[in-house]
Design a protein around this motif. Structure first.
Motif, short mmCIF file in Angstrom:
data_model
loop_
_atom_site.label_atom_id
_atom_site.label_comp_id
_atom_site.label_asym_id
_atom_site.label_seq_id
_atom_site.Cartn_x
_atom_site.Cartn_y
_atom_site.Cartn_z
N ARG A 51 0.87 -1.22 -0.05
CA ARG A 51 -0.01 -0.12 0.09
C ARG A 51 0.92 1.20 -0.09
O ARG A 51 0.33 2.38 -0.85
CB ARG A 51 -0.82 -0.05 1.23
CG ARG A 51 -1.96 -1.07 0.92
CD ARG A 51 -2.98 -1.23 2.08
NE ARG A 51 -4.13 -2.17 1.73
CZ ARG A 51 -4.85 -2.55 2.56
NH1 ARG A 51 -4.90 -2.36 3.79
NH2 ARG A 51 -5.85 -3.60 2.18
N LEU A 52 2.00 1.21 0.63
CA LEU A 52 2.84 2.46 0.80
C LEU A 52 3.58 2.76 -0.58
O LEU A 52 3.76 3.66 -0.98
CB LEU A 52 3.76 2.23 1.91
CG LEU A 52 3.28 2.25 3.33
CD1 LEU A 52 4.43 1.89 4.42
CD2 LEU A 52 2.87 3.78 3.38
N ARG A 78 -0.66 8.78 -8.20
CA ARG A 78 -1.62 7.97 -7.42
C ARG A 78 -1.98 8.58 -6.28
O ARG A 78 -2.78 8.36 -5.65
CB ARG A 78 -0.92 6.61 -7.18
CG ARG A 78 -0.84 5.77 -8.51
CD ARG A 78 -0.53 4.33 -8.21
NE ARG A 78 1.14 4.18 -7.80
CZ ARG A 78 1.89 3.87 -8.77
NH1 ARG A 78 1.63 3.85 -9.95
NH2 ARG A 78 3.12 3.69 -8.43
N LEU A 79 -0.96 9.14 -5.55
CA LEU A 79 -1.22 9.95 -4.14
C LEU A 79 -2.42 10.92 -4.23
O LEU A 79 -3.16 11.20 -3.63
CB LEU A 79 0.09 10.28 -3.56
CG LEU A 79 -0.12 11.26 -2.40
CD1 LEU A 79 -0.59 10.24 -1.11
CD2 LEU A 79 1.30 11.60 -2.10
N LEU A 114 -3.73 1.27 -7.49
CA LEU A 114 -4.34 1.63 -6.31
C LEU A 114 -5.30 0.56 -5.80
O LEU A 114 -5.58 -0.09 -4.77
CB LEU A 114 -5.00 2.91 -6.32
CG LEU A 114 -4.09 4.11 -6.30
CD1 LEU A 114 -4.92 5.40 -6.45
CD2 LEU A 114 -3.37 4.06 -5.07
N PHE A 172 -5.53 9.38 -4.80
CA PHE A 172 -6.11 8.70 -3.51
C PHE A 172 -6.62 9.71 -2.37
O PHE A 172 -7.64 9.83 -2.07
CB PHE A 172 -5.05 7.71 -2.87
CG PHE A 172 -5.72 7.15 -1.71
CD1 PHE A 172 -6.40 6.13 -1.75
CD2 PHE A 172 -5.11 7.64 -0.26
CE1 PHE A 172 -6.99 5.60 -0.46
CE2 PHE A 172 -5.64 7.01 0.79
CZ PHE A 172 -6.57 5.89 0.72
N ARG A 173 -5.75 10.82 -2.54
CA ARG A 173 -6.44 12.01 -1.52
C ARG A 173 -7.76 12.68 -2.13
O ARG A 173 -8.29 13.12 -1.32
CB ARG A 173 -5.20 13.16 -1.74
CG ARG A 173 -3.90 12.56 -0.84
CD ARG A 173 -3.04 13.57 -0.77
NE ARG A 173 -3.66 14.61 0.26
CZ ARG A 173 -2.89 15.78 0.54
NH1 ARG A 173 -1.80 15.98 0.06
NH2 ARG A 173 -3.68 16.60 1.47
N HIS A 232 -3.02 4.04 -13.04
CA HIS A 232 -2.83 4.43 -11.65
C HIS A 232 -3.85 3.93 -10.95
O HIS A 232 -3.86 3.40 -9.64
CB HIS A 232 -2.51 5.88 -11.52
CG HIS A 232 -1.27 6.46 -12.12
ND1 HIS A 232 -0.06 6.24 -11.61
CD2 HIS A 232 -0.95 7.41 -12.97
CE1 HIS A 232 0.91 6.46 -12.31
NE2 HIS A 232 0.32 7.68 -13.05
N LEU A 255 1.27 4.33 -3.02
CA LEU A 255 0.90 5.72 -2.73
C LEU A 255 2.36 6.64 -3.00
O LEU A 255 2.23 7.71 -2.73
CB LEU A 255 0.71 6.00 -1.03
CG LEU A 255 -0.77 5.28 -0.75
CD1 LEU A 255 -1.18 5.42 0.68
CD2 LEU A 255 -1.64 6.10 -1.71
N ALA A 256 3.34 5.84 -3.03
CA ALA A 256 4.67 6.49 -3.30
C ALA A 256 4.90 6.82 -4.57
O ALA A 256 6.18 7.05 -5.09
CB ALA A 256 5.95 5.55 -2.74
N GLN A 257 3.86 7.25 -5.37
CA GLN A 257 3.95 7.70 -6.55
C GLN A 257 2.98 8.87 -6.88
O GLN A 257 1.76 9.04 -6.29
CB GLN A 257 3.42 6.94 -7.59
CG GLN A 257 3.91 7.07 -9.20
CD GLN A 257 3.10 7.97 -9.75
OE1 GLN A 257 1.96 8.60 -9.51
NE2 GLN A 257 3.82 8.50 -10.94
N PRO A 258 3.54 10.35 -7.15
CA PRO A 258 2.70 11.51 -6.97
C PRO A 258 1.31 11.42 -7.49
O PRO A 258 0.31 11.78 -7.20
CB PRO A 258 3.45 12.39 -7.75
CG PRO A 258 4.97 11.87 -7.66
CD PRO A 258 4.82 10.60 -7.90
#
Length: 104
Positions: free
Chosen positions: A12-13, A21-22, A59, A25-26, A55, A16-19
């Motif tokens: 999961r981390l 995808r982050l 996720l 998700f946000r 992306h 999220l460690a890709q701009p």
């Protein structure tokens, strides 16, 4: 051998460690349980459909978002239980097990 919880957290981390995808998700966390259609996500993030699809699939594989069909639209939503489990995993040994709160 790593525990299953550790392996899930790493997956999961990593997702999220890709701009992009982050950011997606946000945005889905902001949208709440109702989620957003893929087209709205792409429009808000100024991302082409094929890139967004790549992306969002990443996720989904990590278990951070769900997908449902509504007519011809695909609706994506953050999986709040998975997000909570990740946060719990990361903080389960916070302050050596003593009662504490994260710094504000």
């Amino acid at each position: 051998m790593e525990s299953k919880a550790a392996l899930v957290a790493v997956e999961r981390l990593a997702a999220l460690a890709q701009p992009h995808r982050l950011a997606a998700f946000r945005l889905l966390v902001e949208a709440g349980p109702a989620g957003l259609p893929a087209g709205d996500i792409g429009g808000r993030l100024d991302m082409p459909a094929s890139t967004l699809s790549f992306h969002l699939a990443h996720l989904r594989r990590a278990g951070l978002v769900s997908q449902r069909r509504d007519g011809r639209s695909l609706i994506y939503a953050a999986d709040f239980a998975a997000m909570g489990a990740l946060i719990s995993y990361l903080t389960e040994n916070c302050c050596g097990g003593a009662s504490c709160a994260p710094a504000q």
